[in-house]
Design a protein around this motif. Sequence first.
Motif, PDB file in Angstrom:
ATOM      1  N   VAL A   1       0.864  -1.155   0.228  1.00 67.93           N
ATOM      2  CA  VAL A   1      -0.205  -0.069  -0.126  1.00 67.93           C
ATOM      3  C   VAL A   1       1.081   1.217  -0.055  1.00 67.93           C
ATOM      4  O   VAL A   1       1.809   1.327   0.848  1.00 67.93           O
ATOM      5  CB  VAL A   1      -0.851   0.044   1.227  1.00 67.93           C
ATOM      6  CG1 VAL A   1      -1.809   1.216   1.267  1.00 67.93           C
ATOM      7  CG2 VAL A   1      -1.905  -1.270   1.101  1.00 67.93           C
ATOM      8  N   PRO A   2       0.638   2.198  -0.659  1.00 65.45           N
ATOM      9  CA  PRO A   2       1.621   3.289  -0.838  1.00 65.45           C
ATOM     10  C   PRO A   2       1.553   4.345   0.279  1.00 65.45           C
ATOM     11  O   PRO A   2       0.361   4.130   1.085  1.00 65.45           O
ATOM     12  CB  PRO A   2       1.031   4.309  -2.219  1.00 65.45           C
ATOM     13  CG  PRO A   2       0.212   3.092  -2.915  1.00 65.45           C
ATOM     14  CD  PRO A   2      -0.345   2.260  -1.734  1.00 65.45           C
TER      15      PRO A   2
ATOM     16  N   PRO B   1      -4.415   4.219  -8.125  1.00 68.11           N
ATOM     17  CA  PRO B   1      -4.232   3.297  -9.449  1.00 68.11           C
ATOM     18  C   PRO B   1      -3.091   2.319  -9.390  1.00 68.11           C
ATOM     19  O   PRO B   1      -2.275   2.383  -8.440  1.00 68.11           O
ATOM     20  CB  PRO B   1      -3.615   4.521 -10.473  1.00 68.11           C
ATOM     21  CG  PRO B   1      -3.801   5.873  -9.727  1.00 68.11           C
ATOM     22  CD  PRO B   1      -3.791   5.519  -8.204  1.00 68.11           C
ATOM     23  N   HIS B   2      -3.336   1.249 -10.161  1.00 73.33           N
ATOM     24  CA  HIS B   2      -2.349   0.184 -10.264  1.00 73.33           C
ATOM     25  C   HIS B   2      -1.146   0.436 -10.364  1.00 73.33           C
ATOM     26  O   HIS B   2      -0.229  -0.122  -9.822  1.00 73.33           O
ATOM     27  CB  HIS B   2      -2.746  -0.820 -11.355  1.00 73.33           C
ATOM     28  CG  HIS B   2      -4.073  -1.567 -11.090  1.00 73.33           C
ATOM     29  ND1 HIS B   2      -4.824  -2.131 -12.223  1.00 73.33           N
ATOM     30  CD2 HIS B   2      -4.995  -2.006 -10.071  1.00 73.33           C
ATOM     31  CE1 HIS B   2      -5.798  -2.802 -11.710  1.00 73.33           C
ATOM     32  NE2 HIS B   2      -5.986  -2.483 -10.729  1.00 73.33           N
TER      33      HIS B   2
ATOM     34  N   ALA C   1      -7.639  -0.623  -0.553  1.00 76.25           N
ATOM     35  CA  ALA C   1      -7.485  -1.166   0.830  1.00 76.25           C
ATOM     36  C   ALA C   1      -8.534  -0.805   1.745  1.00 76.25           C
ATOM     37  O   ALA C   1      -9.047   0.181   1.700  1.00 76.25           O
ATOM     38  CB  ALA C   1      -6.323  -0.518   1.464  1.00 76.25           C
ATOM     39  N   VAL C   2      -9.065  -1.793   2.416  1.00 78.60           N
ATOM     40  CA  VAL C   2     -10.371  -1.733   3.218  1.00 78.60           C
ATOM     41  C   VAL C   2     -10.143  -1.967   4.547  1.00 78.60           C
ATOM     42  O   VAL C   2      -9.584  -3.293   4.837  1.00 78.60           O
ATOM     43  CB  VAL C   2     -11.529  -2.444   2.658  1.00 78.60           C
ATOM     44  CG1 VAL C   2     -12.624  -2.500   3.526  1.00 78.60           C
ATOM     45  CG2 VAL C   2     -11.770  -2.245   1.279  1.00 78.60           C
ATOM     46  N   LEU C   3     -10.240  -1.318   5.471  1.00 75.02           N
ATOM     47  CA  LEU C   3     -10.142  -1.177   6.922  1.00 75.02           C
ATOM     48  C   LEU C   3     -11.267  -1.263   7.673  1.00 75.02           C
ATOM     49  O   LEU C   3     -12.119  -0.384   7.573  1.00 75.02           O
ATOM     50  CB  LEU C   3      -9.044  -0.156   7.565  1.00 75.02           C
ATOM     51  CG  LEU C   3      -8.880  -0.291   9.070  1.00 75.02           C
ATOM     52  CD1 LEU C   3      -7.968  -1.590   9.251  1.00 75.02           C
ATOM     53  CD2 LEU C   3      -8.207   0.969   9.488  1.00 75.02           C
TER      54      LEU C   3
ATOM     55  N   SER D   1      -9.864  -3.692  -7.936  1.00 76.17           N
ATOM     56  CA  SER D   1     -11.054  -3.494  -8.401  1.00 76.17           C
ATOM     57  C   SER D   1     -11.217  -2.718  -9.862  1.00 76.17           C
ATOM     58  O   SER D   1     -10.773  -1.375  -9.617  1.00 76.17           O
ATOM     59  CB  SER D   1     -11.977  -2.922  -7.267  1.00 76.17           C
ATOM     60  OG  SER D   1     -13.160  -2.622  -8.019  1.00 76.17           O
ATOM     61  N   GLY D   2     -11.390  -3.074 -10.734  1.00 71.98           N
ATOM     62  CA  GLY D   2     -11.195  -2.329 -12.153  1.00 71.98           C
ATOM     63  C   GLY D   2      -9.766  -1.775 -12.147  1.00 71.98           C
ATOM     64  O   GLY D   2      -8.688  -2.346 -12.097  1.00 71.98           O
TER      65      GLY D   2
END
Lengths: 92, 150
Positions: free
Chosen positions: B37-38, B147-148, B84-86, B78-79
Amino acid sequence: MIGTEAITMKFASLSAAKGRRVIVDLREVTFLASVAIREIINNAKAVARRDGRLVLLVGDNDLVAKTLETTGVGTIVPMFATEREALEAAVA
Amino acid sequence: MPGEPIFPAAALTIQANAVDVGRSSVWLASECEERDVPPDQILRLDLCLNEALANVINHGGPGALSCPVLLRLSVGRSGEHNLAVLSITDSGTSFDLDDYVPRPTPGSLLDAQPGGLGLKMMRTFSDDLDYCRVEDRNQLRITVHWPHNV
């Protein structure tokens, strides 16, 4: 949260004297939580009531600047990018 | 989580107190770094986590303080974006994000009322914020995406 608790008393005592000019240096702060914003507002009010002035120095800390702008604090407590600007505003 | 997971989820159980807020911040940074994660996204998540836990401690009531708080981090795709989901699950008083009405911006320093900024900040610094009740517990989910190619 812990960081704010650690400085609350010192911050208040430094801001307590009449006519105090205060620069709060936020350049190296990782981020600014709401509990810290509350401390800034409370101390800025206390300083203003004693004929002083409190200003914020944010440098190029974009996250802190955005937090201050988002919460509206940046419009009521002056914030500056450079030490010189902050100093000039504090003593003006 | 919305999207396709690209790393195993991480979880941490804490107590709702200031010491564990600090511990959760260290955990979040470490787990996010392991999942690529950046750094700027970690900061956003950390700020939101800090605000969410402050709300649990200050407004959750006795149930929030006496029961563990579960943190769970998922990182996926996603797409066009990674995300990241906390999720933060606590046993405090239930609430409704839609009930929150932001205070108007104060016109002057002396008019300013401290407090009530936490949710506003979480909404600003997350890309998505949602809340639900899960087995009689509060679950707040904070999502950031990037973005990826970052």
